[in-house]
Motif scaffolding. Structure first.
Motif, PDB file in Angstrom:
ATOM      1  N   ALA A 596       0.806  -1.224   0.000  1.00 17.31           N
ATOM      2  CA  ALA A 596       0.000   0.000   0.000  1.00 17.31           C
ATOM      3  C   ALA A 596       0.834   1.266   0.000  1.00 17.31           C
ATOM      4  O   ALA A 596       0.388   2.314  -0.470  1.00 17.31           O
ATOM      5  CB  ALA A 596      -0.935  -0.003   1.213  1.00 17.31           C
ATOM      6  N   GLU A 597       2.060   1.176   0.505  1.00 20.82           N
ATOM      7  CA  GLU A 597       2.825   2.391   0.757  1.00 20.82           C
ATOM      8  C   GLU A 597       3.690   2.818  -0.415  1.00 20.82           C
ATOM      9  O   GLU A 597       4.527   3.719  -0.281  1.00 20.82           O
ATOM     10  CB  GLU A 597       3.696   2.220   2.010  1.00 20.82           C
ATOM     11  CG  GLU A 597       4.785   1.154   1.885  1.00 20.82           C
ATOM     12  CD  GLU A 597       4.307  -0.254   2.197  1.00 20.82           C
ATOM     13  OE1 GLU A 597       5.152  -1.170   2.247  1.00 20.82           O
ATOM     14  OE2 GLU A 597       3.080  -0.425   2.379  1.00 20.82           O
ATOM     15  N   HIS A 598       3.534   2.190  -1.554  1.00 19.42           N
ATOM     16  CA  HIS A 598       4.397   2.522  -2.690  1.00 19.42           C
ATOM     17  C   HIS A 598       3.630   2.366  -3.988  1.00 19.42           C
ATOM     18  O   HIS A 598       2.752   1.513  -4.116  1.00 19.42           O
ATOM     19  CB  HIS A 598       5.626   1.598  -2.702  1.00 19.42           C
ATOM     20  CG  HIS A 598       6.731   2.062  -3.611  1.00 19.42           C
ATOM     21  ND1 HIS A 598       6.755   1.779  -4.962  1.00 19.42           N
ATOM     22  CD2 HIS A 598       7.838   2.802  -3.368  1.00 19.42           C
ATOM     23  CE1 HIS A 598       7.835   2.311  -5.509  1.00 19.42           C
ATOM     24  NE2 HIS A 598       8.506   2.939  -4.568  1.00 19.42           N
ATOM     25  N   THR A 599       3.955   3.213  -4.969  1.00 24.77           N
ATOM     26  CA  THR A 599       3.368   3.110  -6.308  1.00 24.77           C
ATOM     27  C   THR A 599       4.482   3.043  -7.340  1.00 24.77           C
ATOM     28  O   THR A 599       5.326   3.932  -7.368  1.00 24.77           O
ATOM     29  CB  THR A 599       2.465   4.320  -6.608  1.00 24.77           C
ATOM     30  OG1 THR A 599       1.443   4.408  -5.619  1.00 24.77           O
ATOM     31  CG2 THR A 599       1.822   4.184  -7.980  1.00 24.77           C
ATOM     32  N   PRO A 600       4.536   1.973  -8.170  1.00 21.03           N
ATOM     33  CA  PRO A 600       3.623   0.834  -8.158  1.00 21.03           C
ATOM     34  C   PRO A 600       3.855  -0.050  -6.939  1.00 21.03           C
ATOM     35  O   PRO A 600       4.929  -0.034  -6.329  1.00 21.03           O
ATOM     36  CB  PRO A 600       3.980   0.093  -9.456  1.00 21.03           C
ATOM     37  CG  PRO A 600       5.430   0.421  -9.671  1.00 21.03           C
ATOM     38  CD  PRO A 600       5.593   1.833  -9.195  1.00 21.03           C
TER      39      PRO A 600
END
Length: 630
Positions: A596-600
């Motif tokens: 959840a804490e990174h994109t992607p």
């Protein structure tokens, strides 16, 4: 002990992991399955289905409502309306000519020939889904259900089904005969055909149980549907959190997921016919609308109140349509069946499984059904040329059962198994045998969006036996890649392969056990000498040449089972062969999703993770890194 240390510890506590948790359906008898593929006439008896998932809880009384009266509604007695219904699988004689195409046009009279108790069960597809359609039909006929019809979207499928004795009608779609792929324009056209079909059949006055071809029936659903005679539409859903613990309809107020139109039942009422027409008009007016989204938008225009306190139905659409949501625990999605085994945990008998929540396209769907032993393959699938290779996987207890369920512990567990599978793929390639994949264990679920490991409120256990497509790109594994770049094809089978009742006796009885040993100790020689019990002791870290020399003497043995794949193979002697193998298998693994804490948020699996010092399971740090490992 740290996860990394578990790999390097030479004497870890191992637990042998076998396929003892087989989520699937075992049949009470074997079938003459070749009749499906040969087109020969055959009559199949109704067969009871019983799930076999290794749980003593299933031996207890099932958690279902009493059959006679349900929610104050008497179950109606079924009386056939069509005593002249032609038996399915009774193929027409080959001396007879194929009737003209207009004979198969959809008409009330054609549908009437298959109707029973005013109900007809329908699916449709093109020739690319022929094996799915045959599986769909076979499950229904084994359940004693014959009031079914298949819509053919191309003449190749229509002719093939006709000559196999399967009731078929022409949809006049003139579609391609190949797999169209999810989300493609042709895929969306198929969705529109479904809506047109519903809108066409309802005015005939028959109840319609509409199904996608990528689902199978495990139990006769008609008595269940008859418990809700007031319902205009009963639909399945993508719900993954149970709202009931028995076999009632899901509680509509608690269903937040999309209604899934892969399984739904329509009665020919005015509200249902009005919905079907508006749905059809909506899709024909805008080809960008996905059929399922359109259905959900219309039905949810008004949702509530409940019809009454007893029936579990809700007023929907325009306020007059009575809607019921089929329980996701027994009208299963790919998640509630293959990942959660929700029906097992609630001690229920599943009616159906629809291969949603899966990866790797159509190949992934087929493999899921094969893992569950509910897909019908021709006899040659179970007796492949060259024979089979299998092995007993083992996993350190610390990786499987201890510690918190985190991204790190999940990848530690999966990577340990990937390394063994990589070795097995190499040996299968050397011996030219089909590899039977081992059961695969995961700590974390795989989805399309960020999540905490498993979905909150779901019944997913940790660890759980995860489908192969959670980790491996099944479609790539089955694809024929150029030999000059990727080396020879390595065929695979599902982990439940040898438990399938369709497995022929001549394969089961032709088995060689290979016990790996350390070269230099007593009786650990590269020879074809087996023990009195039929076990072959074979040195670890054997070369390609040794493998070929020894096992060529067992070329007539159908199944070779290694006791382990740890240090079983020294490596390819030919560097070009090695490079081609690496090019092939590094494409076999996919991604886990998602943090959840990174994109992607996805993280790539790496077939050669152990060759990269300091490897860690982290998502791509920038767009340039967002690609499979080199």
């Amino acid at each position: 002990m740290g996860w990394r240390n578990a790999f390097d510890n030479s004497k870890p506590l191992f637990v042998a992991v076998y396929a003892t948790v087989i989520v699937g359906i075992l049949f009470s008898s074997l079938y003459v399955i070749s009749a499906i593929y040969s087109g020969k006439a055959a009559t199949f008896s109704a067969t009871s289905f019983q799930n076999n998932v290794g749980s003593s809880s299933l031996e207890q009384a099932p958690n279902v409502s009493q059959p006679g009266i349900v929610q104050g509604v008497s179950t109606p007695k079924f009386e056939s309306q069509n005593v002249s219904m032609r038996p399915i699988w009774e193929a027409p004689p080959r001396t007879k000519k194929m009737p003209r195409l207009k004979t198969f046009r959809l008409t009330k009279e054609l549908v009437q020939q298959r109707v029973k108790d005013n109900v007809v069960i329908v699916t449709f597809g093109n020739y690319a889904f022929m094996d799915f359609i045959l599986t769909w039909v076979k499950h229904l006929t084994d359940l004693g259900i014959s009031n079914l019809l298949v819509g053919a979207m191309d003449t190749k499928l229509l002719e093939a089904l006709y000559w196999k004795g399967v009731p078929v009608f022409d949809m006049g779609s003139h579609m391609s005969t190949i797999d169209v792929g999810w989300g493609s324009p042709t895929f969306h056209k198929m969705g529109r055909e479904k809506v047109i079909l519903i809108d066409s059949i309802l005015p005939y006055g028959f109840e319609l149980l509409m199904c996608d071809t990528d689902m199978v029936w495990l139990k006769n659903p008609l008595p269940f549907l008859a418990r809700y005679p007031e319902a205009d539409v009963l639909t399945s859903s993508d719900q993954v959190v149970p709202t009931v613990a028995d076999d009632r309809l899901d509680i509509w107020q608690q269903v937040g997921a999309a209604y899934n139109i892969g399984i739904f039942h329509w009665r020919p009422t005015d509200p249902a016919k009005k919905l079907a027409k508006e749905w059809k008009d909506m899709l024909l007016a805008d080809d960008k609308i996905w059929d399922q989204n359109g259905f959900n938008d219309l039905v949810r225009k008004q949702l509530g109140p409940s019809v009454d306190g007893e029936s579990e139905l809700v007023y929907a659409y325009d306020g007059s349509l009575k809607l019921g949501i089929l329980p996701a625990s027994i009208f299963c999605s790919g998640h509630t069946y293959f990942v959660q085994a929700m029906y097992q945990q609630l001690r229920l008998e599943p009616y159906a499984v629809h291969t949603t929540f899966q990866y790797a396209g159509t190949d992934g769907k087929r493999h899921r059904l094969r893992e569950g032993m509910v897909f019908y393959d021709p006899p040659e699938y179970y007796d492949a040329p060259g024979g089979f290779l299998t092995f007993k996987p083992s996993i350190p207890k610390i990786l499987l059962l201890e510690g918190q369920h985190t991204v790190e512990s999940h990848f530690a567990l999966v990577n340990y198994q990937i390394k063994q599978i990589r070795t097995a793929l190499a040996i299968a390639s050397v011996l030219n045998r089909t590899l039977v994949m081992p059961p695969l264990w995961c700590r974390l679920d795989r989805l399309w969006f960020p999540h905490p490991g498993v979905l909150e409120g779901s019944l997913t256990r940790q660890p759980f036996l995860c489908p192969l497509d959670h980790v491996f790109e099944v479609n790539v594994m089955l694809k024929e890649l150029p030999v000059e770049e990727f080396g020879p094809q390595i065929n695979i089978r599902e982990y439940s392969f040898f438990d399938n009742p369709l497995m022929p006796k001549q394969v089961k009885d032709s088995w060689l056990e290979v016990q790996l040993c350390r070269e230099g100790i007593r009786d650990c020689l590269a020879s074809n000498n087996t023990s009195p019990s039929g076990v072959l002791r074979f040195p670890k870290r054997s070369s390609e040449e040794t493998l070929k020399t020894v096992f060529s003497l067992f070329k007539d043995v159908k199944v070779i089972q290694f006791s382990s794949m740890q240090d079983a193979f020294l490596g390819f002697a030919d560097k070009i062969r090695e490079e081609r193998f690496r090019n092939r298998v590094k494409r076999y693994v996919g991604i886990w999703c998602c943090v959840a804490e990174h994109t992607p948020g996805h993280i790539y699996y790496d077939m050669y993770w152990d060759e990269k010092p300091g490897w860690k399971p982290i998502p791509p740090q920038n767009p340039q890194d967002d690609h499979p490992p080199p």
